[in-house]
Design an enzyme around this catalytic site. Structure first.
Site, PDB file in Angstrom:
ATOM      1  CD  GLU B  63      53.141  41.798  47.757  1.00 52.88           C
ATOM      2  OE1 GLU B  63      53.872  40.974  47.151  1.00 52.88           O
ATOM      3  OE2 GLU B  63      52.351  42.553  47.151  1.00 52.88           O
ATOM      4  CD  GLN B  85      48.777  47.665  45.328  1.00 58.38           C
ATOM      5  OE1 GLN B  85      48.455  46.650  44.716  1.00 58.38           O
ATOM      6  NE2 GLN B  85      49.285  48.723  44.736  1.00 58.38           N
ATOM      7  CG  PHE B  86      44.136  44.067  48.490  1.00 55.76           C
ATOM      8  CD1 PHE B  86      42.789  44.393  48.597  1.00 55.76           C
ATOM      9  CD2 PHE B  86      44.824  44.451  47.346  1.00 55.76           C
ATOM     10  CE1 PHE B  86      42.143  45.088  47.574  1.00 55.76           C
ATOM     11  CE2 PHE B  86      44.191  45.150  46.324  1.00 55.76           C
ATOM     12  CZ  PHE B  86      42.843  45.466  46.437  1.00 55.76           C
ATOM     13  CB  ALA B  87      44.537  42.957  55.152  1.00 55.00           C
ATOM     14  CG  ASP B  88      43.193  39.483  51.444  1.00 57.22           C
ATOM     15  OD1 ASP B  88      42.309  38.650  51.564  1.00 57.22           O
ATOM     16  OD2 ASP B  88      42.980  40.720  51.443  1.00 57.22           O
ATOM     17  CG  PHE B  89      48.735  41.141  49.260  1.00 53.77           C
ATOM     18  CD1 PHE B  89      47.819  40.165  48.855  1.00 53.77           C
ATOM     19  CD2 PHE B  89      48.848  42.284  48.488  1.00 53.77           C
ATOM     20  CE1 PHE B  89      47.042  40.335  47.717  1.00 53.77           C
ATOM     21  CE2 PHE B  89      48.078  42.462  47.345  1.00 53.77           C
ATOM     22  CZ  PHE B  89      47.173  41.494  46.962  1.00 53.77           C
ATOM     23  CG  HIS B 131      42.470  40.969  46.214  1.00 57.50           C
ATOM     24  ND1 HIS B 131      42.602  39.795  45.527  1.00 57.50           N
ATOM     25  CD2 HIS B 131      43.493  41.761  45.791  1.00 57.50           C
ATOM     26  CE1 HIS B 131      43.638  39.872  44.698  1.00 57.50           C
ATOM     27  NE2 HIS B 131      44.197  41.052  44.851  1.00 57.50           N
TER      28      HIS B 131
END
Ligand code: TPP
Ligand code: MG
Lengths: 312, 328
Positions: B63, B85-89, B131
């Site tokens: 990331e 892949q996920f906003a959390d990243f 996630h």
């Protein structure tokens, strides 16, 4: 290297040296609102590597001095302006300290204040060159300490997988602030890490500007012809503290009185005839002094710059 | 001439990506599994086929490179549209998002940073605490980033096209729970939705409800239910949080005199707090009641899908809060 190139390389090395000394003089006399991380003694790496770049190649520099940008042809009065927080600096007066300056027209793309940013940024810029087919190579400078960042792994891996036109130049000066390199590395060289990424790892004497030039030149050639990245480790030594004023209580083997082992200025200077050398020295000293005076005379930025360049 | 068809939110995003890549050769994409696979949520299906593996690039799991590399690639003259892949990243690439994208231009006094980071966001059912978050408020607090939070397929398409054409970095929060939502989407490839213009999703006179993303639909459903009781909600969807169209919100509050803010993100220091503050600064005397929030719990999100739903506002929660606020 032919003699004309050698003379130009000497001019760059000695110009950086005079700039280092002039800045130190200013810091000792009055200081400025920021840290100065002196690069004295490391001019050979900075000048040697940049001399191998094309003028349109991209540069991400590190924080140890201004040598990288001087070598890339940035105007010294502008650079000193950044250092001194003058409106004439490339950042329009937001500078202060050595951290940020840039010159799009010369491919000087800047530096992240968080160490290791340059790895991912540099690999990204090289991806742009690959996509556009513009033939440019990106050179990323970093220290032995910054090499510990995880961004190194992410960038180095992807750059090798995609065979990006990027060259990694590590200035291993033996120290990362108070951390001795050998205390934080399981192997004796940064270059030992290169094989894990399937790229050549080259060790070069950083006090020998010609050797650094030649190693970088080869790496840039590989990069430009689509063979991917190279990791160059230039062995050098941090002569001063981490910043000017750092008394280095953590270091037993401090360097006394700028006694620079294998001083790149002298080493290269020996290969230039005396008359030419004396003339270059005088010109370089004069140019640095004039540029510094010009920057000092320039106005500080208007506070309105605080709100400038937040948005495009 | 712009005819309207019904399209899914995911399909609308895919269409925006394809149209912008056709329009401008400098636009390209990278992310994990976006090429051959077409993305874990299928958003980039068919794009590598059309544009090739060079412009639609699969990356390693990295990331910091995806975002930091995008920043560098923007400086190199391209327009990267990257997917996490996920906003959390964004937190995995926080330095790259909040320092490199947001501040490079400012720090260096030059450069443009035309980068879009696509961020599948929000609760979707059992994805867990790392996630499922709604992290859009972070983008408001650190200067230099624009923030889009589309709630409909048309807005997803139109805002994404605006984002790609914007010379500034954009955090583009796509709600995972809306990927299958359908709605009318104009066909005209030149139709973009400008940033900073709120959408009044429902006109009403009794109370203003500000909501974004998945919460817009829930607020509209609540409004339908409450209309039977004579409580007439006006639902305002800001569509972008940076820039924020506070004028439309204030104008609505001046009409309805009550404000309820609904967001999926945790209650404390969410964007609702900022909107409430700005409204009271500008329209204190228009308010007949305190500004209330219906928001996510101040907890991590549990993995269990049933428990998870209890952590974010439901239609019932909104109905109940609106009813109580109307009675204040
Ligand atoms: C991510 C991050 N961590 C820590 C720092 C603070 N810091 C600045 S320079 C430095 C030492 C760097 O050592 P090295 O990379 O070897 O470069 P050198 O100073 O020796 O030139 C540290 C710890 C920082 N700027 N960014
Ligand atoms: Mg070091």
């Amino acid at each position: 290297m032919n003699s004309a190139d050698l003379i130009e390389l000497y001019r760059t090395v000695v110009t950086i040296r005079f700039a280092e000394l002039r800045i130190r003089e200013h810091v000792e006399a009055e200081g400025f609102g920021g840290f100065w991380h002196p690069g004295i003694g490391q001019e050979g790496v900075q000048a040697g590597a940049v001399a191998a770049m094309r003028s349109d190649d991209y540069l991400y520099y590190a924080h140890r001095g201004l040598g990288y940008a001087i070598a890339k042809g940035m105007d010294m009065a502008v650079l000193f302006g950044d250092l001194l927080g003058r409106s004439t600096g490339s950042t329009g007066g937001k500078g202060g300290g050595t951290v940020h300056f840039a010159d799009q027209s010369r491919g000087v793309l800047g530096q992240g204040g968080t160490l290791g940013s340059n790895f991912v940024m540099g690999a990204g810029t090289a991806t742009a060159s690959q996509l556009l087919g513009d033939g440019r190579v990106t050179v990323v400078f970093f220290g032995d300490g910054a090499a510990g960042r995880g961004t190194w792994h992410e960038a180095a891996l992807q750059a090798s997988v995609w065979k990006l036109p990027v060259v990694w130049v590590c200035e291993n000066n033996g120290w990362a602030l108070s951390a001795r390199f050998t205390d934080q590395s399981p192997t004796p060289n940064i270059a030992d890490r290169a094989p894990a990424y399937g790229m050549p790892g080259v060790i070069v004497d950083g006090q020998d500007p010609i050797a650094v030039h030649d190693a970088t030149s080869e790496a840039i050639g590989r990069a430009r012809s689509g063979e991917g990245p190279t990791l160059i480790e230039a062995k050098t030594l941090r002569i001063r503290g981490h910043y000017e004023g750092d008394r280095q209580p953590y270091r037993e083997d401090k360097v006394a009185d700028d006694e620079i082992p294998n001083d790149p200025v002298h080493r290269l200077g020996e290969q230039v005839d005396d008359d030419t050398r004396r003339q270059i020295d005088a010109e370089a000293r004069e140019k640095v002094a004039a540029a510094f005076d010009e920057a000092l005379a320039a106005p500080r930025a208007d506070p309105s710059v605080i709100f400038e360049a937040v948005w495009a | 001439m712009a005819s309207e068809r019904v399209l899914g939110y995911a399909r609308a995003i895919n269409e925006a990506l394809a149209e912008e890549m056709r329009r401008d050769e400098r636009v390209w994409m990278m992310g994990q599994d976006i090429g051959k696979m077409g993305g874990v949520f299928g958003l980039t299906k068919g794009l590598q086929e059309e544009f090739g593996a060079s412009r639609v690039r699969d990356t390693a799991i990295n990331e910091t490179f995806i975002v930091g590399g995008a920043a560098g690639a923007a400086l190199g003259g391209t327009i990267p549209v990257v997917e996490l892949q996920f906003a959390d990243f964004v937190l995995t690439a926080a330095d790259e998002v909040f320092h490199k994208l947001a501040k490079w231009r400012y720090m260096h006094g030059q450069f443009e940073m035309p980068v879009v980071v696509r961020l599948p966001s929000g609760v979707v059912g059992g994805a867990g605490a790392e996630h499922s978050q709604s992290l859009e408020t972070l983008g408001m607090h650190i200067a230099g980033l624009k923030v889009a939070v589309p709630a409909t397929p048309a807005d997803a398409k139109g805002l994404l096209k605006s984002a790609i054409r914007d010379p500034n970095p954009v955090l583009f929060f796509e709600h995972k729970g809306l990927y299958r939502a359908k709605g009318p989407v104009p066909e005209d490839p030149e139709l973009v939705v400008p940033f900073g213009v709120a959408n009044v999703a429902r006109q009403g006179r009794g109370m203003t409800v500000v909501a974004t993303g998945l919460m817009v639909g829930r607020a509209l459903e609540a409004a339908d239910r409450l209309s039977e009781d004579g409580i007439d909600l006006e639902v305002v969807d800001p569509r972008t949080l940076v820039p924020l169209d506070i004028d439309t919100i204030v104008a609505s509050v001046e009409k309805t005199h009550r404000l309820l803010i609904v967001h999926e993100a945790p209650r404390t220091a969410g964007f609702g707090a900022e909107i409430a503050q700005q409204v009271q600064e500008r329209a204190f005397f228009a308010l007949d009641a305190p500004v209330w929030r219906v928001a996510g719990t101040d907890t991590p999100l549990p993995q269990d899908p049933e428990l998870e739903q209890m952590c974010i506002p439901s239609v019932d929660d909104i109905v109940e809060a609106a009813r109580a606020l109307a009675a204040v």
